[in-house]
Design an enzyme around this catalytic site. Structure first.
Site, short mmCIF file in Angstrom:
data_model
loop_
_atom_site.label_atom_id
_atom_site.label_comp_id
_atom_site.label_asym_id
_atom_site.label_seq_id
_atom_site.Cartn_x
_atom_site.Cartn_y
_atom_site.Cartn_z
N SER A 91 83.37 68.36 117.78
CA SER A 91 84.75 68.54 117.33
C SER A 91 84.94 69.45 116.12
O SER A 91 86.08 69.75 115.76
CB SER A 91 85.39 67.18 117.02
N LYS B 128 87.28 72.42 116.39
CA LYS B 128 88.72 72.39 116.09
C LYS B 128 89.06 73.16 114.82
O LYS B 128 90.23 73.49 114.61
CB LYS B 128 89.19 70.95 115.99
N SER C 294 91.42 64.14 115.18
CA SER C 294 90.56 64.80 116.16
C SER C 294 91.12 64.71 117.58
O SER C 294 90.36 64.55 118.55
CB SER C 294 89.15 64.20 116.12
#
Length: 411
Positions: free
Chosen positions: A68, A71, A123
């Protein structure tokens, strides 16, 4: 005789000091290395956020899965290339995205800014997909934008992104060093800095009302931490990108493929502690300071638009060199690194006409020398001929005299 014994000892001592000096920058044990972080994550890096100089690295260029922390790229693109006030309509695909979500509803209308908050703080994979579809129509098209962005805007070349959220894909990889440079770029944006430093915020969605709490525990557990993002998948392990500031010093630490979240956090804290305690900021150029570099073709004046500083190890005082392109380079334990660039403010070319005149004068001198040598040889040859002619005449005269004597009865 005594001096002969001293010289080898001095040479030996100097040699030992050069051999031992780099050890302080490597992982290991011993009194000189006790402060060096022993990192358990598979890959890690610590950089000076101001200059970009690497202060510590372990497998920093090894390609690994990002999870993640991907991102970070999606967010800075949305902030810099999108309009945060845009209203985004959530698609069916975004609504049913895999993994962590902020539970967007199909057809729900949300501002792009709110989606960035939900993606970075909680997230939300659904928020990431909604952002990608809004900006480029599909996740695949947005991934192409991601790769262009990091190459052209940040300058990293060892990363490949295939989706906006970091969901597992064998072809999506990054490196610790690339992610540190991407985070460095992103943290220069005030909006990005504000979002990733937000610890919590209310979330009033169509299907979910809650308070979002930032998943990055460093914001609570490390003094000076102000971002940026953590991640996890089974394939990637735990990943973490952290920014921290103390006493005007900005650091960015990255760990990839940690075996657990606690290891990711402890490795990061060790690196940050090391950066804050064992380095100092050295100024290599003051603001408006000038530097003149001269070569065979031109004399170029370079000027520092702002002060150029970098963190260097305590107890060292490295010098710098300026490249032909105006880059300021220093030697570090991790090789020669750029700490900034100067701006060209004046250039004086060495004129071709002057070079031609000089060459012409040189050629003229050479030709004069050649003509002078030729005249000398001609003069010497003429003198030789005169002498030879005189000798022949004298020889003939003597022969005639002898003949006269014989005819006169001389014996």
């Amino acid at each position: 005789m005594a001096s002969r014994g001293i010289i080898p000892v001095l040479v030996l001592g100097i040699g030992i000091s050069f051999i031992q000096a780099p050890v302080i920058y490597a992982e290991g044990t011993g009194t000189e290395q006790e402060r060096i972080p022993l990192v358990g994550s598979e890959a890690a890096v610590l950089i000076d956020a101001d200059s970009g100089v690497v202060l510590y690295g372990k497998n920093a260029e090894q390609p690994l899965y990002p999870a993640s922390i991907t991102k970070i790229v999606t967010a800075i693109i949305a902030i810099e290339e999108g309009n945060l006030g845009d209203i985004v309509t959530v698609s069916k695909e975004a609504r049913h995205e895999d993994g962590t979500r902020v539970y967007l509803a199909e057809g729900e209308q949300v501002t792009l800014e709110k989606l960035v908050y939900g993606m970075l703080i909680n997230s939300g994979n659904d928020a990431a997909t909604a952002i990608a579809e809004h900006m480029d129509g599909s996740k695949e098209a947005f991934a192409e934008r991601m790769n262009r962005f990091v190459q052209e805007n940040v300058g990293v070349t060892h990363s490949r992104f295939t989706n906006p959220s970091g969901l597992p894909d064998p072809e999506m990889v990054t490196t610790a060093e690339d992610m540190a440079l991407i985070a460095r770029y992103a943290m220069r944006n005030e909006t990005f800095r504000k979002i990733v430093s937000t610890k919590s915020m209310p979330w009033n969605g169509q299907e979910w009302q809650s308070e979002l709490v930032n998943h990055n525990k460093m914001l609570w557990n490390y003094e000076g931490a102000n971002g940026v993002k953590n991640g996890y998948t089974t394939a990637a392990g735990n990943t973490l990108v952290t920014s921290a500031t103390r006493a005007g010093v900005d650091l960015i630490a990255v760990v990839l493929r940690a075996s657990g979240s606690e290891l990711a956090y402890s490795d990061t804290a060790k690196m940050l502690d090391y950066g804050f305690a064992d380095f100092y900021a050295k100024t290599f150029f003051h603001e408006n300071e000038e530097y003149v570099r001269e070569d065979e073709s031109a004399a170029v004046k370079w000027t520092a638009d702002k002060a150029i500083t970098a963190l260097v190890p305590n107890g060292t005082n490295p010098g710098s060199v300026v490249s032909q392109d105006g880059e300021v380079l220093i030697d570090t334990p991790y090789g020669e690194q750029s700490v900034g660039s100067l701006t060209e403010t004046d250039r004086v070319e060495k004129k071709a006409s002057e070079d031609s005149r000089t060459a012409s004068e040189r050629t003229g001198t050479e030709e004069t020398g050649k003509h002078g040598n030729r005249a000398l040889w001609l003069a010497l040859a003429a003198a030789g001929l005169v002498l030879f002619w005189g000798w022949l005449r004298k020889r003939r005269r003597r022969r005639r005299n002898r003949s006269y004597g014989r005819r006169d009865g001389w014996r």
